[in-house]
Design a protein around this motif. Structure first.
Motif, PDB file in Angstrom:
ATOM      1  N   VAL A 284       9.464  35.083  -4.812  1.00  0.00           N
ATOM      2  CA  VAL A 284      10.239  34.753  -6.006  1.00  0.00           C
ATOM      3  C   VAL A 284      10.767  36.040  -6.635  1.00  0.00           C
ATOM      4  O   VAL A 284      10.021  37.003  -6.850  1.00  0.00           O
ATOM      5  CB  VAL A 284       9.377  33.965  -7.014  1.00  0.00           C
ATOM      6  CG1 VAL A 284      10.168  33.653  -8.272  1.00  0.00           C
ATOM      7  CG2 VAL A 284       8.861  32.677  -6.368  1.00  0.00           C
ATOM      8  N   ALA A 285      12.059  36.048  -6.930  1.00  0.00           N
ATOM      9  CA  ALA A 285      12.715  37.279  -7.371  1.00  0.00           C
ATOM     10  C   ALA A 285      12.581  37.529  -8.867  1.00  0.00           C
ATOM     11  O   ALA A 285      12.728  38.671  -9.312  1.00  0.00           O
ATOM     12  CB  ALA A 285      14.198  37.231  -7.007  1.00  0.00           C
ATOM     13  N   ALA A 286      12.320  36.493  -9.667  1.00  0.00           N
ATOM     14  CA  ALA A 286      12.262  36.665 -11.120  1.00  0.00           C
ATOM     15  C   ALA A 286      11.472  35.509 -11.720  1.00  0.00           C
ATOM     16  O   ALA A 286      11.230  34.495 -11.055  1.00  0.00           O
ATOM     17  CB  ALA A 286      13.674  36.709 -11.710  1.00  0.00           C
ATOM     18  N   ASP A 287      11.059  35.634 -12.974  1.00  0.00           N
ATOM     19  CA  ASP A 287      10.456  34.499 -13.678  1.00  0.00           C
ATOM     20  C   ASP A 287      11.546  33.463 -13.935  1.00  0.00           C
ATOM     21  O   ASP A 287      12.663  33.813 -14.374  1.00  0.00           O
ATOM     22  CB  ASP A 287       9.850  34.958 -15.002  1.00  0.00           C
ATOM     23  CG  ASP A 287       8.534  35.699 -14.806  1.00  0.00           C
ATOM     24  OD1 ASP A 287       8.172  35.946 -13.644  1.00  0.00           O
ATOM     25  OD2 ASP A 287       7.882  36.029 -15.811  1.00  0.00           O
TER      26      ASP A 287
ATOM     27  N   THR B 168       9.059  40.251 -17.026  1.00  0.00           N
ATOM     28  CA  THR B 168       8.342  39.226 -16.285  1.00  0.00           C
ATOM     29  C   THR B 168       6.842  39.430 -16.434  1.00  0.00           C
ATOM     30  O   THR B 168       6.379  40.493 -16.871  1.00  0.00           O
ATOM     31  CB  THR B 168       8.713  39.277 -14.792  1.00  0.00           C
ATOM     32  OG1 THR B 168       8.315  40.551 -14.265  1.00  0.00           O
ATOM     33  CG2 THR B 168      10.214  39.108 -14.597  1.00  0.00           C
ATOM     34  N   GLN B 169       6.076  38.426 -16.039  1.00  0.00           N
ATOM     35  CA  GLN B 169       4.623  38.567 -16.111  1.00  0.00           C
ATOM     36  C   GLN B 169       4.142  39.670 -15.175  1.00  0.00           C
ATOM     37  O   GLN B 169       3.245  40.440 -15.518  1.00  0.00           O
ATOM     38  CB  GLN B 169       3.952  37.238 -15.753  1.00  0.00           C
ATOM     39  CG  GLN B 169       2.434  37.255 -15.937  1.00  0.00           C
ATOM     40  CD  GLN B 169       1.825  35.867 -15.905  1.00  0.00           C
ATOM     41  OE1 GLN B 169       2.492  34.889 -16.205  1.00  0.00           O
ATOM     42  NE2 GLN B 169       0.554  35.779 -15.559  1.00  0.00           N
ATOM     43  N   LEU B 170       4.762  39.760 -13.998  1.00  0.00           N
ATOM     44  CA  LEU B 170       4.413  40.827 -13.073  1.00  0.00           C
ATOM     45  C   LEU B 170       4.727  42.190 -13.680  1.00  0.00           C
ATOM     46  O   LEU B 170       3.963  43.152 -13.526  1.00  0.00           O
ATOM     47  CB  LEU B 170       5.175  40.653 -11.762  1.00  0.00           C
ATOM     48  CG  LEU B 170       4.947  41.732 -10.702  1.00  0.00           C
ATOM     49  CD1 LEU B 170       3.509  41.740 -10.232  1.00  0.00           C
ATOM     50  CD2 LEU B 170       5.895  41.538  -9.520  1.00  0.00           C
ATOM     51  N   GLY B 171       5.848  42.282 -14.379  1.00  0.00           N
ATOM     52  CA  GLY B 171       6.214  43.542 -15.012  1.00  0.00           C
ATOM     53  C   GLY B 171       5.216  43.971 -16.062  1.00  0.00           C
ATOM     54  O   GLY B 171       4.885  45.153 -16.177  1.00  0.00           O
TER      55      GLY B 171
END
Length: 895
Positions: free
Chosen positions: A143-146, A218-221
């Motif tokens: 997945v590339a983005a939220d 994003t959450q990953l960010g």
């Protein structure tokens, strides 16, 4: 500009979604910034520079400088500090360039994402995805983005990277988005079950989502920012080299302490003893070892990138050279993955493509069975293809080939695409089929199915053939399986197609009780470069095994075509057999398991079992993969190799290597380069250790003979500055020997310096020491040179001997006049540079004075040349003698 491909209307939503325009996307990209999680900020120049001073080596040199200042030898102390600074500068330059090389490699690995722009599917770089984009996802993608889901078909996502939960999370449409006729895009999903998160892996199904967060938003960010400053860990090779350097320092410190203790007991002056101890400590230090090793690895990675191999982790290069088992897929790796339909086998008979001018074939193309088969081919399909832009087709090559078949015949493709897709059962390794549920234009539900012949036939029991002939019973099933086997034995890939008309679209088991249509066989010719690559593996002691989910007959035929298996070898172990062979092995079963070169109908879980089987026997395993189900095996293998063209993003994330051309030959090139890199590292380490040992022996023996240290600390530092960097670096980036793939691999877990290497290094050091001390004796006792003049002879003699010693690193099996060291242009450049600096030290007044050098007479020049000639001539003889006594490397047994 991104590549644009026409997108059919969304099959699961009545709303027409067109996505952003290109102008809107550019404006939002400017507003919200790139969709890039704040990358690990590269070390700044001052951090890289400071790191050059954080080592035991610098500590020892600093201690030597401190002693020099304590004894009022300010010039020597300042010179040692200058050498520390100069060595740090060289290390800084090398590491800074290596860091730049790694950054360039990461740019090669940038991924793309599929979004809607102006109503068309657009493949854009992931960092260009922006808020408001409509993101398309399917199994195998990262997945590339939220994003908030507004369409989902059996969508499951592995979110373990964020949550730690190993089971995939099921995803549903966000109810806040409306009823499918009028969509409302929120700023954020209302529930985690309807939200996609950047960096997670889609393992099943398809979906569309509205991007709500990009980059650091994003959450990953947010999580990544918490670990931005995690400590840099050393690679295994760096740790081995650091351990070797420490061993040398500890040995020398102990030797120096013992030397001082003996001297004190003899009543020698403390100052002289400490001076010799300082020289010993300086002589032991291989200043450039770790730096040169890191640059050699980085240079090797860049060289691999030029061969279409993207190395994602530096440590993987260290393991490549030890690989002795390669598990390879068939399709696209050993074959070209350029699918074309060759045969369609209907109940009425066979159709062969391209069509021949045979009676009856045109009529068959218009028959009901063939038309129904083409309808299944178009509907049970997730690829995109139009004849005008065939080169821009997206999707699985088999599905692209089916669409090409439909477009090439008398069939109404737009009419078939008007069937609204209601649901999908994606293909997986357990069911081995794909099914889609559609609503026909007249409102009736219709099911399209394709998959492996044995799997589809299991769901066709009791149903009439499309031609209205006879029901599918045991005899008919066996007959169709025989036809599938016959096609597979000619090297074709085979799919079975079936359909079903439903009375009610809400029927639970809609992908069952199917009507059989027939078989479609695809030709995928082997790659021309595979045969010589497999032969190279055989010579190199590498066992290559085909592990595929394809039909056993197809796999064996391709194995024979590429000479992976001999024509007389008919052993194929299937997934069902593998299960029993691994759990209940007997004598015959174990022999069959270890002798098999082809494994067919193997599940992802069984690939893990095969990897474990070989790893438990001490083998180093490389594994190729392209699908999301291959990710666990790619992680478990010592070297995971993902396919860059047809592979999924999930597979690429899990792998250590990515093949940009999907070719098996590139794997062999990677293994060869890995061996070359590891050989180069062993070579320059042997060179450095033998040179430093020679300095230690010269200083120790000269001191015991009452000549003082023989060499000054600054002279040792100057020599180390030259030999520890330039010749060593030249050896580290050599192109390698063409013989590197003609012997079994070395164990990558073993030490850098094997026992035989230590013996050879000590022998080389002893040879140089004897030659140098002989020249020193002649200078002092036969020619009557003053101690300072004799010191100059020893210094320049050691310089010349160490420089020509680089040619002894070619090994004992190659002639002096024809080897890879002699052909290495960097070696000659390094020798020219070092020679120039040595001459500069002799003629430049300041350096001449700092190094304490004296003018040389013609006779002294002859004494200087003597150790160099002895080192080169007898070093070659010594290398051959030691090589002849060293036992040949043996391949690890396959049993």
């Amino acid at each position: 500009m991104p590549e644009l491909i026409e997108l059919p209307p969304s099959p699961a939503s009545a709303a027409r979604v067109v996505g952003l325009t290109e102008a809107e996307a550019r404006a939002r990209l400017q507003q919200y910034g790139p969709n890039a999680v704040e990358p690990m900020v590269p070390d700044s120049w001052w951090q890289v520079l400071l790191r050059q001073f954080r080592s035991l080596i610098v500590l020892v040199l600093g201690g030597a400088a401190g002693f020099s200042f304590a004894f009022q030898d300010h010039a020597e102390g300042l010179a040692i500090l200058a050498v520390i600074a100069l060595n740090a500068g060289i290390g800084f330059w090398l590491e800074w360039n290596a860091q730049a090389s790694m950054t360039a490699l990461r740019r090669l690995g940038l991924t793309t994402a599929r979004v809607l722009r102006d109503g068309r599917v657009c493949a854009v770089p992931t960092h260009h995805v922006t808020i408001g984009d409509v993101l398309l996802v399917e199994a195998g993608e990262v997945v590339a983005a939220d994003a908030a889901l507004f369409e989902a078909q059996q969508l499951q996502v592995n979110e373990s990277a964020l949550t730690g939960e190993s089971m995939p999370a099921g995803k549903v449409v966000d109810p806040a988005m409306g009823d499918g006729c009028e969509l409302k895009f929120p700023d954020k999903a209302t529930d985690s079950t309807s939200q996609l998160f950047k960096g997670t892996a889609v393992v099943n199904g398809t979906g569309r989502a509205y991007v709500t967060g990009v980059g650091s938003g994003t959450q990953l960010g947010e999580i990544t920012q918490l670990v931005q400053h995690a400590a840099r860990s050393a690679t295994p090779l760096e740790a081995k080299l650091d351990r070797l350097a420490r061993q040398l320092v500890y040995i020398t410190v102990a030797l120096a302490a013992g030397y001082v203790a003996i001297g004190l007991m003899k009543g020698q002056p403390v100052f002289g003893l400490l001076k010799i101890a300082i020289v010993l400590a300086v002589a032991a230090i291989p200043e450039g070892m770790s730096i040169v090793a890191t640059l050699a690895l980085a240079y090797g990675m860049m060289r691999l990138a030029r061969h279409n191999v993207l190395v994602k982790r530096l440590a993987a290069v260290e393991t490549l050279g030890g690989t002795d088992v390669i598990f390879t897929d068939k399709t696209g790796t050993l074959t070209q993955n350029q699918m074309a339909v060759q045969t369609v086998w209907l109940p009425e008979g066979q159709l062969r493509f391209p069509l021949a001018e045979e009676a009856g074939q045109p009529a068959a193309l218009r028959g009901e069975a063939y038309q129904l088969l083409l309808r299944v081919a178009v509907l049970c399909n997730n690829a995109t293809y139009t004849p005008a832009t065939a080169d821009a087709a997206l999707g699985d090559p088999l599905e692209v080939a089916l669409l090409a078949l439909a477009h090439g015949g008398p069939f109404d493709v737009p009419g078939a695409q008007a069937h609204l897709r209601l649901a999908e059962q994606p293909f997986n390794s357990d069911t081995r089929l794909m099914a889609t549920l559609h609503r026909q234009p007249d409102g009736r539900p219709w099911v399209a199915v394709k998959g492996a012949a044995e799997s589809v036939l299991q769901h066709c029991a009791g149903q009439q053939l499309a031609a209205g002939a006879q029901p599918i019973g045991p005899a008919e099933r066996a007959e169709w399986l025989g036809r599938a086997n016959a096609l597979a034995e000619t090297g074709l890939r085979v799919l079975a197609l079936a359909y079903r008309e439903l009375p009610d679209e809400h029927q639970p088991d809609w992908a069952d009780e199917l009507t059989w249509l027939g078989l479609v066989a695809f030709l995928d010719p082997p790659r021309s470069e595979v045969v010589p690559a497999l032969e190279a593996c055989q010579r190199a002691g590498i066992r290559v095994l085909m592990v595929t989910g394809d039909h056993p007959a197809t796999a064996l035929t391709v194995a024979h075509q590429v000479h992976l298996a001999k024509d007389s070898d008919t052993t194929v172990v299937t997934g069902d057999e593998l299960e029993s062979l691994l759990t209940h092995p007997n004598g015959e079963g174990r022999r069959r398991l270890w002798q098999a070169r082809v494994f067919a109908r193997v599940s992802p879980a069984q690939k893990l079992d095969l990897i474990s089987l070989y790893q438990d026997k001490g083998h180093v395993v490389a594994m190729t993969g392209d699908g999301v189900n291959d990710a666990p095996a790619l992680k478990k293998a010592d070297i995971g190799v993902a396919m860059g063209r047809r592979g999924t993003q999930v597979a690429s994330e899990a792998a250590a290597l990515v093949l940009r051309d999907d070719s098996f030959a590139s794997i062999v090139v990677a293994v060869e380069q890995g061996r070359i890199i590891f050989t180069n590292i062993r070579r320059f380490v042997l060179y450095l250790v033998s040179c430093n040992l020679s300095e230690i022996l010269v200083v120790t023996v000269a001191g015991l003979l009452g000549h003082g240290a023989g060499l000054l600390p600054l002279q040792i530092l100057f020599l180390n500055l030259l030999t520890d960097v330039f010749p060593a670096l030249a050896l580290g980036v050599g192109k390698g020997s063409p013989r590197v793939m003609q012997h079994p691999p070395q164990d990558p877990q073993g030490p850098i310096m094997r026992p035989g290497d230590w013996r050879l290094a000590i022998a080389y050091a002893a040879l140089m020491t004897v030659a140098l001390l002989t020249a020193d004796y002649l200078a002092r006792n036969q020619l009557g040179l003053a101690p300072a003049a004799a010191n100059a002879v020893l210094f320049f003699g050691l310089s010349a001997a160490q420089l020509v010693h680089v040619f002894n690193m070619a090994g004992g099996h190659t002639p002096l006049w024809h080897n890879d060291v002699l052909r290495n242009g960097y070696v000659w450049l390094a020798l020219a540079l070092c020679s120039g600096l040595i001459v500069l030290a002799y003629v430049q007044p300041l350096l001449h004075r700092l190094l304490g050098l004296q003018k040389l007479t013609p006779v002294a020049l002859l004494l200087i040349a003597g150790p160099a000639v002895v080192t080169l001539v007898f070093g070659q003889l010594l290398g051959r003698l030691m090589a002849s006594k060293r036992p040949a490397a043996k391949a690890r047994p396959f049993s």
